[in-house]
Design a protein around this motif. Structure first.
Motif, mmCIF file in Angstrom:
data_model
loop_
_atom_site.group_PDB
_atom_site.id
_atom_site.type_symbol
_atom_site.label_atom_id
_atom_site.label_comp_id
_atom_site.label_asym_id
_atom_site.label_seq_id
_atom_site.Cartn_x
_atom_site.Cartn_y
_atom_site.Cartn_z
ATOM 1 N N ILE A 8 55.631 10.290 73.647
ATOM 2 C CA ILE A 8 56.272 10.092 74.945
ATOM 3 C C ILE A 8 55.337 10.634 76.027
ATOM 4 C CG2 ILE A 8 58.659 10.021 74.122
ATOM 5 C CD1 ILE A 8 58.970 12.946 74.830
ATOM 6 N N PHE A 10 54.801 11.329 80.487
ATOM 7 C CA PHE A 10 55.517 11.572 81.737
ATOM 8 C C PHE A 10 54.600 11.408 82.940
ATOM 9 C CE2 PHE A 10 57.735 13.767 78.385
ATOM 10 C CZ PHE A 10 59.060 13.478 78.658
ATOM 11 N N TYR A 49 45.799 16.598 81.532
ATOM 12 C CA TYR A 49 47.105 16.580 80.895
ATOM 13 C C TYR A 49 47.098 17.509 79.687
ATOM 14 C CZ TYR A 49 45.218 13.277 77.390
ATOM 15 O OH TYR A 49 44.478 12.678 76.405
ATOM 16 N N ALA A 50 48.287 17.936 79.312
ATOM 17 C CA ALA A 50 48.442 18.794 78.138
ATOM 18 C C ALA A 50 49.254 18.035 77.101
ATOM 19 C CB ALA A 50 49.154 20.078 78.535
ATOM 20 N N ALA A 52 52.209 18.453 74.170
ATOM 21 C CA ALA A 52 53.237 19.309 73.568
ATOM 22 C C ALA A 52 53.586 18.732 72.200
ATOM 23 C CB ALA A 52 54.477 19.357 74.440
ATOM 24 N N LYS A 55 57.872 20.147 71.370
ATOM 25 C CA LYS A 55 58.299 20.834 72.600
ATOM 26 C C LYS A 55 57.554 22.129 72.890
ATOM 27 C CE LYS A 55 62.633 20.220 71.075
ATOM 28 N NZ LYS A 55 64.080 20.461 71.056
ATOM 29 N N LYS A 56 56.409 22.357 72.203
ATOM 30 C CA LYS A 56 55.600 23.545 72.506
ATOM 31 C C LYS A 56 54.223 23.083 72.985
ATOM 32 C CE LYS A 56 58.592 26.561 70.928
ATOM 33 N NZ LYS A 56 59.509 27.045 71.970
ATOM 34 N N LEU A 57 53.738 23.700 74.070
ATOM 35 C CA LEU A 57 52.407 23.359 74.569
ATOM 36 C C LEU A 57 51.339 23.752 73.560
ATOM 37 C CD1 LEU A 57 52.233 24.360 78.349
ATOM 38 C CD2 LEU A 57 52.220 22.062 77.370
ATOM 39 N N ASN A 69 57.296 15.453 67.320
ATOM 40 C CA ASN A 69 57.571 14.986 68.684
ATOM 41 C C ASN A 69 56.324 15.271 69.495
ATOM 42 O OD1 ASN A 69 60.367 14.221 68.581
ATOM 43 N ND2 ASN A 69 60.827 16.400 68.317
ATOM 44 N N ALA A 71 54.262 14.821 73.083
ATOM 45 C CA ALA A 71 54.452 14.478 74.491
ATOM 46 C C ALA A 71 53.177 14.746 75.270
ATOM 47 C CB ALA A 71 55.600 15.291 75.077
ATOM 48 N N LEU A 73 51.748 15.584 78.854
ATOM 49 C CA LEU A 73 52.311 16.194 80.062
ATOM 50 C C LEU A 73 51.259 16.400 81.143
ATOM 51 C CD1 LEU A 73 54.240 19.082 78.240
ATOM 52 C CD2 LEU A 73 55.028 16.748 78.609
ATOM 53 N N PRO A 74 51.380 15.697 82.252
ATOM 54 C CA PRO A 74 50.476 15.972 83.383
ATOM 55 C C PRO A 74 50.854 17.319 84.017
ATOM 56 C CG PRO A 74 52.101 14.313 83.991
ATOM 57 C CD PRO A 74 52.317 14.614 82.535
#
Lengths: 79, 148
Positions: A8, A10, A49-50, A52, A55-57, A69, A71, A73-74
């Motif tokens: 996913i 963002f 961007y990072a 995750a 749900k953990k960076l 999962n 993700a 993340l900008p």
């Protein structure tokens, strides 16, 4: 048999990859994922961007389970 | 690891002055409280060259943001002698001049409420996966950046 992972995205990253959720071929680690994405979407090389995982960076290279999962993340800009 | 209690902080649309007023009123029954500290974030109409920001559209990775917020909440309560803390962050399109963040801390004496409020606002901005898209009058946009 080739497995895939679901990612996913963002903000600006979702705009660059054209969607907020899609699957890609499974890669073993987060660094490999970044390399894969940079080739597929050269514009990503220009933005920060990072990643995750569950749900953990992620701050160092980490193994990616098929069921993870993932993700993209900008930089955050809440508040 | 024990499961932390995860509270929702997100609301769709701007935070109204009436809601803020009611939140304050609700605390009058707790007479142990001697101080409240409130931070309100308001959407600013930044000017970038010819463009003027009309609104900001907020999106989030809610699962991760709420988990992180629960962690921050626990740390803030461990550090400061708070009676309570309430946080509301807007999602969706918020026009310039409207309130998009409401942080409300209460304590027996003022220092804890003031310090906790300042600290939690910084942590929200730096650590929560929330993104603001600044929308200009001509409908073009740019992505805001705090820090990562």
């Amino acid at each position: 048999m080739s497995s895939s992972i679901n990612i996913i995205a963002f903000g600006r990253i979702a705009e660059i990859i054209g969607t907020s959720s899609r699957s890609f071929p499974h890669v073993a680690t987060t660094n490999e994922l970044k390399e894969f994405l940079n080739v597929k979407f050269p514009e990503l090389k220009k933005v920060k961007y990072a990643i995750a995982l569950n749900k953990k960076l992620i701050t160092t290279d980490a193994a990616i389970e098929v069921s993870a999962n993932i993700a993209l993340l900008p930089p955050f800009s809440g508040g | 690891m024990e499961k932390k209690k995860v509270k929702n902080i997100f609301v769709e649309g701007p935070i109204s002055a009436a809601f803020i007023g009611e939140s304050i009123a609700k605390h009058s029954s707790n007479t142990n409280i001697g101080a409240h500290s409130i931070f309100l974030g308001q959407v600013r109409s930044d000017v970038l060259g010819e463009n003027v920001v009309q609104s900001i559209e907020y999106t989030t990775y809610a699962d991760m943001a709420l988990e992180k917020m629960a962690e921050i909440r626990e740390e803030i309560f461990a550090k400061h002698a708070l009676t309570c803390m309430h946080i509301h962050h807007s999602l969706g399109i918020i026009s310039a001049g409207e309130i998009c963040l409401f942080v409300f801390t209460s304590s027996k004496r003022r220092r804890a409420a003031v310090d906790a409020c300042t600290e939690v606002v910084e942590r929200i901005k730096n650590e929560l996966p929330v993104w603001g898209k600044e929308i200009f009058a001509d409908k073009t946009h740019q992505w805001k950046e705090n820090t990562l």
